[in-house]
Design a protein around this motif. Sequence first.
Motif, PDB file in Angstrom:
ATOM      1  N   ILE A 205      13.325  -9.403  31.658  1.00 30.51           N
ATOM      2  CA  ILE A 205      12.559 -10.636  31.428  1.00 30.51           C
ATOM      3  C   ILE A 205      12.779 -11.615  32.579  1.00 30.51           C
ATOM      4  CG2 ILE A 205      12.347 -12.665  29.935  1.00 30.51           C
ATOM      5  CD1 ILE A 205      13.023 -10.816  27.565  1.00 30.51           C
ATOM      6  N   ALA A 206      14.038 -11.753  33.019  1.00 31.79           N
ATOM      7  CA  ALA A 206      14.345 -12.654  34.129  1.00 31.79           C
ATOM      8  C   ALA A 206      13.614 -12.246  35.404  1.00 31.79           C
ATOM      9  CB  ALA A 206      15.850 -12.696  34.368  1.00 31.79           C
ATOM     10  N   LEU A 207      13.444 -10.942  35.604  1.00 33.63           N
ATOM     11  CA  LEU A 207      12.744 -10.429  36.775  1.00 33.63           C
ATOM     12  C   LEU A 207      11.222 -10.402  36.592  1.00 33.63           C
ATOM     13  CD1 LEU A 207      15.165  -7.467  37.509  1.00 33.63           C
ATOM     14  CD2 LEU A 207      14.789  -9.431  39.005  1.00 33.63           C
ATOM     15  N   LYS A 208      10.763 -10.841  35.414  1.00 35.50           N
ATOM     16  CA  LYS A 208       9.341 -10.893  35.069  1.00 35.50           C
ATOM     17  C   LYS A 208       8.708  -9.501  35.037  1.00 35.50           C
ATOM     18  CE  LYS A 208       8.816 -15.593  36.846  1.00 35.50           C
ATOM     19  NZ  LYS A 208       8.069 -16.515  37.741  1.00 35.50           N
ATOM     20  N   LEU A 209       9.520  -8.511  34.653  1.00 39.45           N
ATOM     21  CA  LEU A 209       9.006  -7.165  34.447  1.00 39.45           C
ATOM     22  C   LEU A 209       8.551  -6.955  33.012  1.00 39.45           C
ATOM     23  CD1 LEU A 209      11.780  -5.184  36.363  1.00 39.45           C
ATOM     24  CD2 LEU A 209       9.571  -5.961  37.240  1.00 39.45           C
TER      25      LEU A 209
END
Length: 267
Positions: A205-209
């Motif tokens: 989620i942090a990496l926007k995957l």
Amino acid sequence: MTQSIAWLQDEIADRMLQKLDIVKLDVKDVLVLPDFLGLHTLFLAKRFPGVRFHSAPESEISGFARWQFRVRRWWNSRCRAGAFISMSDFEKTGRIDLPDHSVDLVFSTLLIQDLPDPKYFLRECWRVLKEGGLLSFSYLGPDTGKELQVAGLAKQLAIEPLASPWDMHDMGDALLGERFSDPVMDMEFLHLEYVADELLITDAIALKLVSSLGHRTPKVADLPKKLTLEVIYGHAWALGKHLAKPQDHIAYIDPKQIQRKTTIDSD
């Protein structure tokens, strides 16, 4: 990018700084975009003594932490005030709120993959860089998170494609197309290994995957135990800024750049 992945920002920024060790560049003004709470500015200040920081703090930094952030950047600049740029405004408009020809170095860590139009970002960097300035950047390439692209996982998780899944050849071509000179590209794979599904999902989620799931952590069958990150590095120079961009294979120059040679009759 959220705080849970701040360690990765620091690691990638450190690797970028190592690549700058061999670059000869006189830096008085540097734009850090995005800027985050890490050690990169201390290293930049040591690498380029007397540098003034123009900073675009991450949107997540607010309140008292933002005030502390400003004080640190001012102190790292040896009490020389640089500009503070709103990251949220940049994300909305794509414009860097700095004058033309105002910085010697643009230092950008893990940003380009989240931009809908990286070419516009390159144009803005070209605009704010001084003649002979350098753009140094890193971003995530198209093989990032490839373990999540399995059909079964796509049904269980809200998988998000990168906004700009450019490989390093795409970026090299774009740099030349936007008039940058002598681009240097490099790539490496990093593998993050996990002992708990919750940690992998949090980083994804942090990496926007993966789209944010709120406070809900789904139970996903056959979730991988690692994530691959394709990290692409590059730098390129802003040279020949007085020349206009060629159109239809014809290059135009400003008449002001034409100097007239006069001769004096000695008689």
